[in-house]
Scaffold this active site. Sequence first.
Site, mmCIF file in Angstrom:
data_model
loop_
_atom_site.group_PDB
_atom_site.id
_atom_site.type_symbol
_atom_site.label_atom_id
_atom_site.label_comp_id
_atom_site.label_asym_id
_atom_site.label_seq_id
_atom_site.Cartn_x
_atom_site.Cartn_y
_atom_site.Cartn_z
ATOM 1 N N GLY A 247 0.698 -1.313 0.077
ATOM 2 C CA GLY A 247 -0.217 -0.105 0.022
ATOM 3 C C GLY A 247 0.976 1.177 0.097
ATOM 4 N N LYS A 248 2.146 1.210 -0.627
ATOM 5 C CA LYS A 248 2.818 2.613 -0.582
ATOM 6 C C LYS A 248 2.458 3.542 -1.260
ATOM 7 C CE LYS A 248 6.669 0.536 -2.307
ATOM 8 N NZ LYS A 248 6.176 -0.880 -2.423
ATOM 9 N N GLU A 273 6.539 4.640 -11.806
ATOM 10 C CA GLU A 273 5.907 3.207 -12.102
ATOM 11 C C GLU A 273 4.577 3.019 -13.162
ATOM 12 O OE1 GLU A 273 5.292 -0.636 -9.103
ATOM 13 O OE2 GLU A 273 4.805 1.337 -8.393
ATOM 14 N N ARG A 282 -6.573 5.691 -10.159
ATOM 15 C CA ARG A 282 -6.369 5.311 -8.599
ATOM 16 C C ARG A 282 -6.773 6.512 -7.603
ATOM 17 N NH1 ARG A 282 -1.438 1.521 -6.779
ATOM 18 N NH2 ARG A 282 -2.870 1.533 -5.092
ATOM 19 N N ARG A 415 16.121 -1.371 0.735
ATOM 20 C CA ARG A 415 16.693 -2.136 -0.367
ATOM 21 C C ARG A 415 18.186 -1.415 -0.911
ATOM 22 N NH1 ARG A 415 13.256 -4.782 -5.243
ATOM 23 N NH2 ARG A 415 14.852 -5.552 -6.587
ATOM 24 N N LYS A 456 12.628 6.017 11.778
ATOM 25 C CA LYS A 456 13.423 6.970 12.002
ATOM 26 C C LYS A 456 13.009 8.427 11.980
ATOM 27 C CE LYS A 456 17.647 9.240 10.280
ATOM 28 N NZ LYS A 456 18.725 9.149 8.915
ATOM 29 N N ARG A 458 14.435 12.168 12.544
ATOM 30 C CA ARG A 458 15.858 13.163 12.880
ATOM 31 C C ARG A 458 15.365 14.108 14.138
ATOM 32 N NH1 ARG A 458 20.278 12.898 9.913
ATOM 33 N NH2 ARG A 458 19.193 12.732 7.849
#
Length: 536
Positions: A247-248, A273, A282, A415, A456, A458
């Site tokens: 679901g990104k 993409e 979408r 990745r 994360k 910062r």
Amino acid sequence: MCVSSRYEIYDMEDNSTPKKRAPRRQQATAAVPKLSEYGHVQPQALDIEEAVLGALMIDSDAIGRLGGMLKPESFYDKRNQLLFEAIQQMDLSDRPIDILTVAEYMRSKGTLDEVGGPVYIAQLTSKVVSSVNIEYHANIIAQKKLARDLIRFTSKTQVQAFDETQDVEELMQQAESELFEISRHNMQKDYTQINPVIKQAYQQIITASKNTSGISGLSTGYHRLDKILAGWQPTDLIILAARPAMGKTAFALSLVRNMAIDQGIPCGMFSLEMGNVQLVQRLICNVCQIPGDKIRSGQLEKYEWGQLDSKIVALENAPLYIDDTPQLSVFELRSKARRMVREHGVKMIFIDYLQLMTANTGKGNRQEEISTISRALKGLAKELNIPIMALSQLNRNVEGREGIEGKRPQLSDLRESGAIEQDADIVMFVNRPEYFHIYKDGDFDWRGKAEIIIAKHRNGGLDNVPLLFRKEYARFMNLDDETLDPPPGDMPVMRGSKMNMSMPMDSGEVPDLPDYLQGQSLPPELMGGGNPPVPF
């Protein structure tokens, strides 16, 4: 006697036939070409170079005022390059700098004769009386060096463009890469005294205090995320990562909906993409709450056409700018992002997704290329003073772990490069335990839900933020959001369209259609026939 015609000249002698005479050579009237038409002298300022070097040798503190403005190659004259390099090395060694020490240092290095001996060094100090204008003079030398770099770059590119064996697309990418390097090496930013920065930071605190919501940046549209992040902050690079089908893109589009459509914040989206039409479909599915398979097939119920008609207007007027260039290079993105910010006032940029971008450095492996891309994106966020979100893939390690904790992504799962983790200000993961057939975690039911893991941050804390997820609409919502679907058995409320006006649809009358549906072949359900509407 001489007789002339338009084209020939004849000598006419008494009682004789005309005798043809060769025409006179015409005198050249064209202007003699200027020297500049034969060639150009490289941009240079030798007198300024000598003045800067002389100033450095009469004022030992002058080199500290130059900062990083000049390098040895900034000088055009080879002798001046050697002299400046010697002065730099002496400064690093904390040696005193004057005509005697410089001459002695160069003698020890064997380069004194190459610059013309002590005489040339002594002459330099006689050409300047003080170092008061050294920064101004140094800037002139830097500009001349930049001009020479551009001449070299354009000459090389021109020669390659004439070579028919060169791939033009590859050449263009290479040219963009080299031009980017030239501009990056010539960008200088001096240090700043803390006083004006303190004032700026204090003013931001005052501004934030007036906002009762506690959001100092751009609102995400999700309450708990805003509480942790205080909104998206300028100059931040945000990485949104997940495994495929998690679901990104749906979450990114939900953020775009919250910001561009609901709040009117100008956003830019680079989709590597999907094509722009597919991406907008979408987004229509997300905004109009119509299942994606129906959007693609066009098999909408009568009330769904009403939803599409009433809600698509907000999408049409949204300040959203989409670029679907495939295999976009980071240098192309930099150029286009600048235009978006300059021409449309874009406040946030989304990139889907990072691993599909190229750096076109022509060297190194893919991991180094991804590192270059992530550094460039962070630099772009700082340059444009806006947040940039880049979507990223995760490796397969998460699939080899068991249990709900094991399935939660970690920073080490990013990745291809650890540089992504280092360069990012915020790293977030999308996790749906339901995807792994995990439906319960204690008393919490994960069905129809997802979590955004802030791994994360910062400038703040970390947390896991649960959200509602409607897969059929590719839509994320706050847990306390009321569903927009009508209760079962109730008819949806139709607003904002003549299609939704109460009228006997079985009377054979055809409803008035909006302009963009005029002349279209529509299903019989919309034209008054077929089955009655089916509730959500």
